[in-house]
Design a protein around this motif. Structure first.
Motif, PDB file in Angstrom:
ATOM      1  N   ILE A   1      17.015  42.431 103.520  1.00 54.74           N
ATOM      2  CA  ILE A   1      17.476  42.426 104.912  1.00 54.74           C
ATOM      3  C   ILE A   1      17.146  41.096 105.577  1.00 54.74           C
ATOM      4  CG2 ILE A   1      17.396  43.582 107.143  1.00 54.74           C
ATOM      5  CD1 ILE A   1      16.655  46.123 105.765  1.00 54.74           C
TER       6      ILE A   1
ATOM      7  N   ARG B   1      16.438  19.756  88.346  1.00 55.60           N
ATOM      8  CA  ARG B   1      15.097  20.257  88.630  1.00 55.60           C
ATOM      9  C   ARG B   1      14.203  19.119  89.111  1.00 55.60           C
ATOM     10  NH1 ARG B   1      10.354  20.145  85.324  1.00 55.60           N
ATOM     11  NH2 ARG B   1       8.785  21.164  86.585  1.00 55.60           N
TER      12      ARG B   1
ATOM     13  N   ARG C   1      17.912  23.640  91.128  1.00 50.39           N
ATOM     14  CA  ARG C   1      17.813  23.714  89.669  1.00 50.39           C
ATOM     15  C   ARG C   1      18.786  24.719  89.043  1.00 50.39           C
ATOM     16  NH1 ARG C   1      14.529  27.822  87.433  1.00 50.39           N
ATOM     17  NH2 ARG C   1      13.551  29.133  89.001  1.00 50.39           N
ATOM     18  N   GLY C   2      19.246  25.689  89.823  1.00 45.72           N
ATOM     19  CA  GLY C   2      20.190  26.676  89.298  1.00 45.72           C
ATOM     20  C   GLY C   2      21.557  26.059  89.053  1.00 45.72           C
TER      21      GLY C   2
ATOM     22  N   GLY D   1      10.876  37.389 105.093  1.00 48.46           N
ATOM     23  CA  GLY D   1      10.684  36.113 104.421  1.00 48.46           C
ATOM     24  C   GLY D   1      11.873  35.221 104.707  1.00 48.46           C
ATOM     25  N   MET D   2      13.060  35.809 104.576  1.00 50.64           N
ATOM     26  CA  MET D   2      14.284  35.000 104.734  1.00 50.64           C
ATOM     27  C   MET D   2      14.413  34.443 106.147  1.00 50.64           C
ATOM     28  SD  MET D   2      17.147  36.846 102.405  1.00 50.64           S
ATOM     29  CE  MET D   2      16.992  38.505 103.030  1.00 50.64           C
ATOM     30  N   ASN D   3      14.145  35.296 107.165  1.00 49.57           N
ATOM     31  CA  ASN D   3      14.303  34.797 108.530  1.00 49.57           C
ATOM     32  C   ASN D   3      13.269  33.728 108.844  1.00 49.57           C
ATOM     33  OD1 ASN D   3      12.487  37.026 108.393  1.00 49.57           O
ATOM     34  ND2 ASN D   3      12.435  37.108 110.617  1.00 49.57           N
TER      35      ASN D   3
ATOM     36  N   VAL E   1       7.744  46.675  95.868  1.00 48.05           N
ATOM     37  CA  VAL E   1       6.953  45.480  96.146  1.00 48.05           C
ATOM     38  C   VAL E   1       5.481  45.894  96.125  1.00 48.05           C
ATOM     39  CG1 VAL E   1       6.379  43.728  97.873  1.00 48.05           C
ATOM     40  CG2 VAL E   1       8.769  44.369  97.513  1.00 48.05           C
TER      41      VAL E   1
ATOM     42  N   ILE F   1       6.290  37.184  95.596  1.00 47.79           N
ATOM     43  CA  ILE F   1       6.464  36.962  97.034  1.00 47.79           C
ATOM     44  C   ILE F   1       5.086  36.568  97.579  1.00 47.79           C
ATOM     45  CG2 ILE F   1       7.331  37.968  99.178  1.00 47.79           C
ATOM     46  CD1 ILE F   1       8.366  40.352  97.455  1.00 47.79           C
TER      47      ILE F   1
ATOM     48  N   ASP G   1       7.427  23.988  92.418  1.00 48.44           N
ATOM     49  CA  ASP G   1       6.831  22.923  91.599  1.00 48.44           C
ATOM     50  C   ASP G   1       6.383  21.777  92.509  1.00 48.44           C
ATOM     51  OD1 ASP G   1       7.474  23.707  88.722  1.00 48.44           O
ATOM     52  OD2 ASP G   1       9.494  23.725  89.553  1.00 48.44           O
TER      53      ASP G   1
ATOM     54  N   GLY H   1      15.695  22.610  96.608  1.00 52.20           N
ATOM     55  CA  GLY H   1      15.879  24.047  96.583  1.00 52.20           C
ATOM     56  C   GLY H   1      16.986  24.489  97.519  1.00 52.20           C
ATOM     57  N   ALA H   2      18.051  25.066  96.932  1.00 49.46           N
ATOM     58  CA  ALA H   2      19.162  25.569  97.740  1.00 49.46           C
ATOM     59  C   ALA H   2      18.998  27.062  97.930  1.00 49.46           C
ATOM     60  CB  ALA H   2      20.500  25.229  97.096  1.00 49.46           C
TER      61      ALA H   2
ATOM     62  N   ASN I   1      17.997  33.314  92.754  1.00 55.06           N
ATOM     63  CA  ASN I   1      17.277  33.902  93.877  1.00 55.06           C
ATOM     64  C   ASN I   1      17.379  35.419  93.966  1.00 55.06           C
ATOM     65  OD1 ASN I   1      16.762  31.274  94.273  1.00 55.06           O
ATOM     66  ND2 ASN I   1      18.168  31.012  95.977  1.00 55.06           N
TER      67      ASN I   1
ATOM     68  N   ALA J   1       8.840  30.485  95.952  1.00 53.80           N
ATOM     69  CA  ALA J   1       7.502  30.978  95.641  1.00 53.80           C
ATOM     70  C   ALA J   1       6.827  30.174  94.525  1.00 53.80           C
ATOM     71  CB  ALA J   1       7.589  32.450  95.246  1.00 53.80           C
TER      72      ALA J   1
HETATM   73  C1  FAD Z   1      11.992  42.235  95.902  1.00 52.50           C
HETATM   74  C2  FAD Z   1      11.973  41.390  97.125  1.00 52.50           C
HETATM   75  C3  FAD Z   1      12.319  41.939  98.357  1.00 52.50           C
HETATM   76  C4  FAD Z   1      12.354  41.134  99.490  1.00 52.50           C
HETATM   77  N1  FAD Z   1      12.832  41.684 100.652  1.00 52.50           N
HETATM   78  C5  FAD Z   1      13.026  40.889 101.723  1.00 52.50           C
HETATM   79  C6  FAD Z   1      13.714  41.377 102.869  1.00 52.50           C
HETATM   80  O1  FAD Z   1      14.185  42.507 102.895  1.00 52.50           O
HETATM   81  N2  FAD Z   1      13.849  40.551 103.922  1.00 52.50           N
HETATM   82  C7  FAD Z   1      13.378  39.275 103.897  1.00 52.50           C
HETATM   83  O2  FAD Z   1      13.546  38.562 104.884  1.00 52.50           O
HETATM   84  N3  FAD Z   1      12.745  38.792 102.831  1.00 52.50           N
HETATM   85  C8  FAD Z   1      12.573  39.558 101.728  1.00 52.50           C
HETATM   86  N4  FAD Z   1      11.966  39.050 100.612  1.00 52.50           N
HETATM   87  C9  FAD Z   1      11.435  37.688 100.644  1.00 52.50           C
HETATM   88  C10 FAD Z   1      12.537  36.657 100.604  1.00 52.50           C
HETATM   89  O3  FAD Z   1      13.409  36.923  99.544  1.00 52.50           O
HETATM   90  C11 FAD Z   1      11.963  35.268 100.449  1.00 52.50           C
HETATM   91  O4  FAD Z   1      10.993  35.064 101.424  1.00 52.50           O
HETATM   92  C12 FAD Z   1      13.061  34.227 100.602  1.00 52.50           C
HETATM   93  O5  FAD Z   1      13.983  34.352  99.576  1.00 52.50           O
HETATM   94  C13 FAD Z   1      12.474  32.828 100.580  1.00 52.50           C
HETATM   95  O6  FAD Z   1      13.510  31.884 100.671  1.00 52.50           O
HETATM   96  P1  FAD Z   1      13.290  30.397 100.199  1.00 52.50           P
HETATM   97  O7  FAD Z   1      14.556  29.691 100.509  1.00 52.50           O
HETATM   98  O8  FAD Z   1      12.035  29.894 100.740  1.00 52.50           O
HETATM   99  O9  FAD Z   1      13.057  30.498  98.648  1.00 52.50           O
HETATM  100  P2  FAD Z   1      14.050  30.942  97.490  1.00 52.50           P
HETATM  101  O10 FAD Z   1      15.059  31.876  97.998  1.00 52.50           O
HETATM  102  O11 FAD Z   1      13.196  31.378  96.377  1.00 52.50           O
HETATM  103  O12 FAD Z   1      14.786  29.584  97.110  1.00 52.50           O
HETATM  104  C14 FAD Z   1      14.146  28.565  96.407  1.00 52.50           C
HETATM  105  C15 FAD Z   1      15.203  27.706  95.742  1.00 52.50           C
HETATM  106  O13 FAD Z   1      14.616  26.570  95.138  1.00 52.50           O
HETATM  107  C16 FAD Z   1      15.121  26.397  93.825  1.00 52.50           C
HETATM  108  N5  FAD Z   1      14.095  25.706  93.055  1.00 52.50           N
HETATM  109  C17 FAD Z   1      12.909  26.197  92.639  1.00 52.50           C
HETATM  110  N6  FAD Z   1      12.211  25.259  91.987  1.00 52.50           N
HETATM  111  C18 FAD Z   1      12.980  24.150  91.969  1.00 52.50           C
HETATM  112  C19 FAD Z   1      12.811  22.839  91.440  1.00 52.50           C
HETATM  113  N7  FAD Z   1      11.700  22.513  90.811  1.00 52.50           N
HETATM  114  N8  FAD Z   1      13.793  21.929  91.600  1.00 52.50           N
HETATM  115  C20 FAD Z   1      14.933  22.270  92.253  1.00 52.50           C
HETATM  116  N9  FAD Z   1      15.144  23.499  92.779  1.00 52.50           N
HETATM  117  C21 FAD Z   1      14.175  24.421  92.645  1.00 52.50           C
HETATM  118  C22 FAD Z   1      15.391  27.796  93.366  1.00 52.50           C
HETATM  119  O14 FAD Z   1      16.291  27.827  92.292  1.00 52.50           O
HETATM  120  C23 FAD Z   1      15.931  28.442  94.638  1.00 52.50           C
HETATM  121  O15 FAD Z   1      17.300  28.243  94.777  1.00 52.50           O
HETATM  122  C24 FAD Z   1      11.940  39.800  99.440  1.00 52.50           C
HETATM  123  C25 FAD Z   1      11.577  39.247  98.226  1.00 52.50           C
HETATM  124  C26 FAD Z   1      11.614  40.018  97.070  1.00 52.50           C
HETATM  125  C27 FAD Z   1      11.286  39.387  95.761  1.00 52.50           C
END
Ligand code: FAD
Ligand code: FAD
Ligand code: SF4
Lengths: 279, 548
Positions: B47, B136, B34-35, B324-326, B245, B289, B172, B10-11, B42, B169
């Motif tokens: 923020i 994937r 996978r993208g 979530g991001m931080n 949300v 989320i 897999d 996952g990138a 994503n 979220a």
């Molecule tokens: C509407 C909304 C508002 C939000 N607002 C905020 C905010 O303001 N501030 C904040 O901090 N957070 C916010 N969040 C939460 C935040 O976006 C997430 O917590 C954050 O993106 C999680 O990052 P991640 O890298 O864990 O996952 P993701 O960003 O979901 O990255 C997962 C990656 O894994 C890849 N992947 C998935 N399955 C596979 C697979 N089987 N094989 C290979 N690759 C795969 C995906 O393509 C993706 O690139 C919000 C979320 C939403 C939906």
């Protein structure tokens, strides 16, 4: 290490919006840009797959006017370590035999590779003869309609799958050999290392394409040591008797154009369709 | 068999943070995404916070990211709009926004993740690694009951000493590795968002910002038909991110299609006035989320597979603030360091336990596992029960100022219960008692229909290979998906889920749920709302966001 030479040609860009015709329905070459023949892009992808998996060198060659340098540039964007253009006034009007002779002689001067790859056919001439004739001239075994290639470097063999109508044939050939890729050719990369190498090679070749000069050479007939009787119009036994435009089918119905994007125009379209259905 | 020292799945922002920390410390790391490109799948609100109580923020990896990364605006002000009909009470929640905040930037994941992916690729290439897209991961590669690598759809199996599950979220990998399941509807939020075009000059005028400044606007009250959740509007350089949300169980219970709440928010005079009569929607998106309170894994590892970010349920909702991001960035860095320590100690199999303890000791652990517990009591003068009682005073018309002050209290916001009182009663009461009538100064925005939104998205459909299969098409088992799927709607002719009545061969009428996965945005909602087998599409297939 497996060295490849790929033959590429420039063809008119037949895509809509790019191609221009004269009033008599013949191609307006002045207005239509020249691009890399689509089939040759596939040949280049096959060479790139071999390079990724076995290393070696990919050389791209073309016969055509000096302006084809842009075509070679386009080819290098797919892949090429270096590029040669065989260009001479005397080469003009070549048929497939004269083209094959020129290409074959050029390859001999460059140094014969393990594998030569040509496209299926060109978008303009469409004979599909240039590859086989070059193979014959080089005395290379040839596999046509290739959809996948595996090279066994240890045993110096190629295992290719070719599309023979509805069937898929597996053909083994010793190296060196000549390959004609089918439009359905697909490279297969199931290893992460290969995919990473692919990305790296792609990045490098794009940089080379942008500044093509350091890897580009143009050779004329003298430099190639060609027999003037075997090149260009003089070396072409084919006689084109007449070129006929394909007649357009006569119109049987009259079409009415309704233009506009608004609801009103759509309503008019709906009305017309309803009328047509009702009869 | 191929072997890499580390494989990150996952990138997203979490996976890229982990990979970058590994790569710059000399580890051979392969990122599988996978993208078609990092970020293409994503969605965030947007923020990204830097926490003042942690060194492990984005600037730990890129000290001058604010200049080099494609972030949008530095969020300097935050407002909470409490809505009761057309009565609105706006509270300046900048103090809440600034609580333990070092910096905060709005961003769009399409551009941001692509930039981040490039940095990681360059760093990883030096050690024979890199970022591979269009791949994937299906699950873990097992050997003698231990996880030793990954199984991919597009590649042969790969072994690794360290495997990081950062697949978000809908992960897999964590599910296949048995770290977690799909949870329940009440363990998730559903986010729905639009990116709207607005020229920089208009943003400056409408929101009173200059240069790189930006604002956050949050919305609560009765504009969402009683659904528990809220809305947001964040300013970007020349776009706005507007979204909602909601608790997924609430979306399901209220039987209102999620995008309708979003549309109502956009059309509410308070937002319509901010838009100033212009509305050009660029992209619609949706995603689940995890509610960290319920989903965060306390022991987010198995063997040398470490789960980070959304994959590990690491999401914190502090009232209207979504973090979530931080958390993903920090846990990514911690996971990488846990591995580096295990390697240095020559105890490779301790990477997981190192990570779990580092996580517990960091603010991520505090935010996720300790809210409402001793930590809170120690820092604040009142316990949660008392706090809620004080908030409760609002109901009797007392303590209004106390309630408004409470909106800026991070601790209170963190422990506010997920009930109607928090989401509805309180903001509505505040708006009614202290708010002012907001009348429309600008034309009501014309939002897109679901069909138009689907049509504007880009898909690479995997024809003949559906990534979601309905295992029970009865209305009872799968009917809720029709309402809750963000790309299905009663007035849509091309959404994913529909209820159809057909005449079967025996002449009997049967009503059943039908699914067309073509317009799917891969949010994961129907994995909880319908009887399905659900996994992500093959590499490079499915929806592709431009903004995200
Ligand atoms: C509407 C909304 C508002 C939000 N607002 C905020 C905010 O303001 N501030 C904040 O901090 N957070 C916010 N969040 C939460 C935040 O976006 C997430 O917590 C954050 O993106 C999680 O990052 P991640 O890298 O864990 O996952 P993701 O960003 O979901 O990255 C997962 C990656 O894994 C890849 N992947 C998935 N399955 C596979 C697979 N089987 N094989 C290979 N690759 C795969 C995906 O393509 C993706 O690139 C919000 C979320 C939403 C939906
Ligand atoms: C209007 C018109 C008139 C023509 N008149 C004649 C004629 O009088 N006599 C005659 O024989 N032919 C004639 N041709 C065809 C001839 O000029 C061919 O274009 C040329 O010989 C190549 O053959 P082809 O285009 O059929 O290529 P194909 O044989 O279809 O090409 C197959 C592959 O061979 C390689 N290849 C082909 N040409 C080149 C090249 N120049 N450089 C490098 N690689 C190449 C490419 O890999 C290509 O994919 C005419 C074509 C047209 C459109
Ligand atoms: S079909 Fe399921 S996963 Fe796809 S968008 Fe609808 S609810 Fe989300």
């Amino acid at each position: 290490m497996v060295d490849c030479i790929v033959t590429v040609k420039g063809v008119p860009d037949f895509r809509e919006g790019k191609v221009h015709f004269k009033e008599d329905n013949t191609l307006n070459r002045g207005e239509t840009p020249t691009v890399l023949n689509p089939s040759d892009r596939i040949a280049l992808m096959a060479a790139l797959e071999i390079k990724v998996k076995h290393g070696g060198k990919v050389t791209v060659v073309s016969m055509g006017p000096l302006g084809y340098k842009t075509v070679l540039q386009e080819a290098l964007e797919v892949y090429g370590d270096d590029a040669y253009l065989f260009s001479d006034r005397q080469m003009g009007g070549a048929d497939t035999l004269a083209t094959a002779y020129t290409l074959g002689m050029g390859m001999k001067k460059i140094g014969l590779p393990d594998i030569v790859i040509s496209g299926f056919k060109t978008a303009d001439g469409e004979t599909g003869q240039t590859g086989p004739q070059t193979a014959w001239l080089l005395d290379y075994p040839i596999i046509t309609h290739v959809i996948s290639i595996e090279v066994d470097t240890g045993n110096r063999k190629v295992l290719a799958r070719r599309l023979a109508g509805e069937d898929i044939e597996e053909i083994e050939s010793p190296l060196p050999c000549y390959i004609i890729t089918d439009p359905n050719f697909e490279a297969s990369y199931r290893s992460a290392t290969h995919r990473l190498r692919f990305l790296k090679l792609q990045e490098e070749t794009r940089a080379r394409a942008a500044t093509i000069d350091s890897v580009f050479k143009a050779w004329n007939a003298t430099e190639l040591g060609l027999d003037p009787k075997k090149i260009g119009l003089k070396g072409s036994p084919t006689i084109v008797n007449k070129v006929e435009a394909i007649p357009t089918a006569p119109r049987e119905r009259t079409a009415k154009v309704i233009s506009g994007k608004d609801d009103q125009a759509l309503a008019e379209v709906a009305k017309q369709i309803a009328q047509a259905i009702r009869g | 068999m191929e072997k890499f020292e580390a494989v990150v799945v996952g990138a997203g922002i979490a996976g890229l943070a982990a990979a970058y920390e590994l790569a710059r410390n000399g580890v051979q790391v392969l990122v599988l995404e996978r993208g078609k490109s990092p970020g293409q799948k994503n969605v965030t609100g947007g923020i990204l916070y830097g926490q003042s109580d942690s060194p492990y923020n984005l600037d730990y990896l890129f000290p001058d990211f604010a200049k080099t990364a494609p972030v949008e605006r530095r969020i300097t002000k935050s407002f909470m709009h409490n809505i009761a009909g057309d009565q609105v009470k706006t509270v300046d929640t900048t103090p809440l926004h600034e609580y333990k905040t070092k910096w905060a930037y709005s961003l769009l994941r399409g551009a941001f993740d692509r930039w981040f992916g490039d940095q990681v690729h360059k760093a990883a290439e030096k050690n024979g690694g890199g970022v591979l897209c269009n791949v994937r991961v299906k699950g873990p590669l097992m050997e003698n009951g231990r996880i030793v690598g990954v199984l991919c759809e597009e590649l042969d199996e790969i072994r690794a000493d360290l495997i990081i599950a950062a697949d978000g979220a809908t992960s897999d990998l964590t599910r296949a590795a048995g770290l977690r399941g799909w949870g329940r509807p009440d363990t998730w939020f559903q986010g729905v968002k639009v990116v709207v075009k607005m020229p920089t000059a208009d943003i400056e005028k409408q929101f009173g910002v200059k240069g790189d400044e930006g604002t956050a606007h949050l919305f609560a009250g009765d504009v969402f038909g009683g659904t528990r959740g809220g809305g947001f509007l964040y300013t970007n350089k020349d776009t706005l991110s507007i979204g909602t949300v909601f608790h997924l169980d609430s979306v399901a219970a209220k039987k209102t299609e999620p995008h309708r709440h979003l549309d109502r928010l956009i059309k509410h005079p308070i937002v319509a006035n901010m838009l100033g009569g212009k509305y050009e929607e660029l992209e619609y998106s949706a995603k689940l989320i995890p509610d960290g309170k319920k989903m965060a894994l306390r022991s987010p590892y198995r063997d040398n597979l470490l789960a980070i970010g959304d994959a590990a349920g690491q999401m914190k909702a502090a009232g209207p603030i979504i973090k979530g991001m931080n958390l993903g960035v920090t846990s990514g860095i911690l996971a990488a360091q846990a591995y580096l320590k295990a390697k240095k100690d020559n105890r490779l199999n301790e990477a997981g336990s190192n990570y779990a303890s580092a996580l517990q000791a960091s603010y991520v652990g505090r935010e996720l596992f300790n809210s409402g517990g001793g930590f809170m009591k120690g820092i604040f003068s009142f316990g949660p029960t008392k706090a809620i009682a004080e908030w409760g005073a609002v109901n009797t018309g007392m303590g209004m100022n106390r309630a408004i002050a409470g909106m800026n209290d991070y601790a209170l916001a963190s422990i506010a219960p997920d009930d109607d009182f928090t989401y509805l009663t309180l903001p509505v009461r505040i708006a009614q008692k202290m708010g002012q009538k907001v009348s429309a100064q600008a034309a009501t925005p014309k939002t897109r229909t679901t069909d138009e939104r689907i049509a504007a998205l880009t898909y690479d459909t995997d024809i003949g290979r559906e990534h979601i299969q309905l295992t029970d098409s009865s209305v009872n088992a799968s009917g809720r998906a029709v309402m809750t799927c963000p790309v299905s709607a009663s007035d849509s002719s091309r959404g994913c889920y529909r209820i159809e009545t057909v005449v079967d061969p025996s002449g009997k009428e049967v009503t059943k749920v039908v699914l067309d996965t073509q317009p799917c945005v891969e949010c994961g909602t129907c994995a909880l709302m319908a009887a399905t087998t659900w996994h992500t599409p093959r590499g490079g297939k499915g929806v592709g966001y431009q903004y995200g």
